[in-house]
Design a protein around this motif. Sequence first.
Motif, short mmCIF file in Angstrom:
data_model
loop_
_atom_site.label_atom_id
_atom_site.label_comp_id
_atom_site.label_asym_id
_atom_site.label_seq_id
_atom_site.Cartn_x
_atom_site.Cartn_y
_atom_site.Cartn_z
N LYS A 1 -43.05 5.12 3.83
CA LYS A 1 -42.92 5.22 5.27
C LYS A 1 -43.78 6.37 5.81
CE LYS A 1 -39.62 7.46 7.51
NZ LYS A 1 -38.33 7.91 7.89
N GLU A 2 -43.80 7.47 5.14
CA GLU A 2 -44.56 8.64 5.61
C GLU A 2 -46.05 8.31 5.71
OE1 GLU A 2 -44.49 12.04 7.47
OE2 GLU A 2 -42.68 11.26 6.52
N ALA A 3 -46.57 7.56 4.74
CA ALA A 3 -47.99 7.19 4.77
C ALA A 3 -48.29 6.30 5.97
CB ALA A 3 -48.37 6.48 3.47
N LEU A 5 -46.68 6.27 8.90
CA LEU A 5 -46.63 7.08 10.12
C LEU A 5 -47.86 7.98 10.24
CD1 LEU A 5 -42.84 8.00 10.18
CD2 LEU A 5 -44.02 6.17 11.41
N THR A 6 -48.32 8.50 9.13
CA THR A 6 -49.54 9.31 9.14
C THR A 6 -50.74 8.47 9.54
OG1 THR A 6 -48.65 10.80 7.47
CG2 THR A 6 -51.05 10.77 7.73
N LYS A 9 -50.54 7.83 13.28
CA LYS A 9 -50.89 9.03 14.04
C LYS A 9 -52.40 9.31 13.97
CE LYS A 9 -49.89 13.31 12.75
NZ LYS A 9 -49.12 14.51 12.41
N GLN A 22 -35.30 4.83 13.33
CA GLN A 22 -36.08 5.91 12.74
C GLN A 22 -37.36 6.16 13.53
OE1 GLN A 22 -36.69 4.88 8.65
NE2 GLN A 22 -34.62 5.42 8.06
N TRP A 26 -38.90 9.55 15.41
CA TRP A 26 -40.23 10.06 15.04
C TRP A 26 -41.13 10.15 16.27
CZ3 TRP A 26 -45.19 7.86 15.04
CH2 TRP A 26 -46.16 8.64 14.41
N SER A 29 -40.49 13.14 18.27
CA SER A 29 -40.55 14.42 17.56
C SER A 29 -41.95 15.03 17.63
CB SER A 29 -40.16 14.23 16.09
OG SER A 29 -41.22 13.61 15.38
N ALA A 31 -43.64 15.76 15.10
CA ALA A 31 -44.42 15.19 14.00
C ALA A 31 -45.37 14.10 14.48
CB ALA A 31 -43.49 14.63 12.93
N SER A 32 -45.02 13.39 15.54
CA SER A 32 -45.88 12.31 16.04
C SER A 32 -47.02 12.83 16.89
CB SER A 32 -45.07 11.32 16.85
OG SER A 32 -44.71 11.89 18.11
#
Length: 84
Positions: A1-3, A5-6, A9, A22, A26, A29, A31-32
């Motif tokens: 999931k992290e990959a 979202l990265t 972005k 979720q 995100w 936040s 982080a986005s």
Amino acid sequence: KEALLTALKDGKVDAAFADALQLSFWVSSQASAKCCSLFDGPYPSEQFLGEGMTIMLRRNDAILTAALDHALAALSRNGRLQEI
């Protein structure tokens, strides 16, 4: 999931399909980096996603399990669960 979202972005992918709850946290936040927004509405598909959400509890927490079962049954009886 992290990959995913990265990549979203960084503009390496145009859109992502993931858990709306979720993603909503995100997107709002830091982080986005305010890169993205959510599409309107849910994507209901019982065939691929199942009938609904699952709540997981510790096996030995019978009191909490009974309380949640009772609350969900009450919501189901009065139609509120369908609204949620």
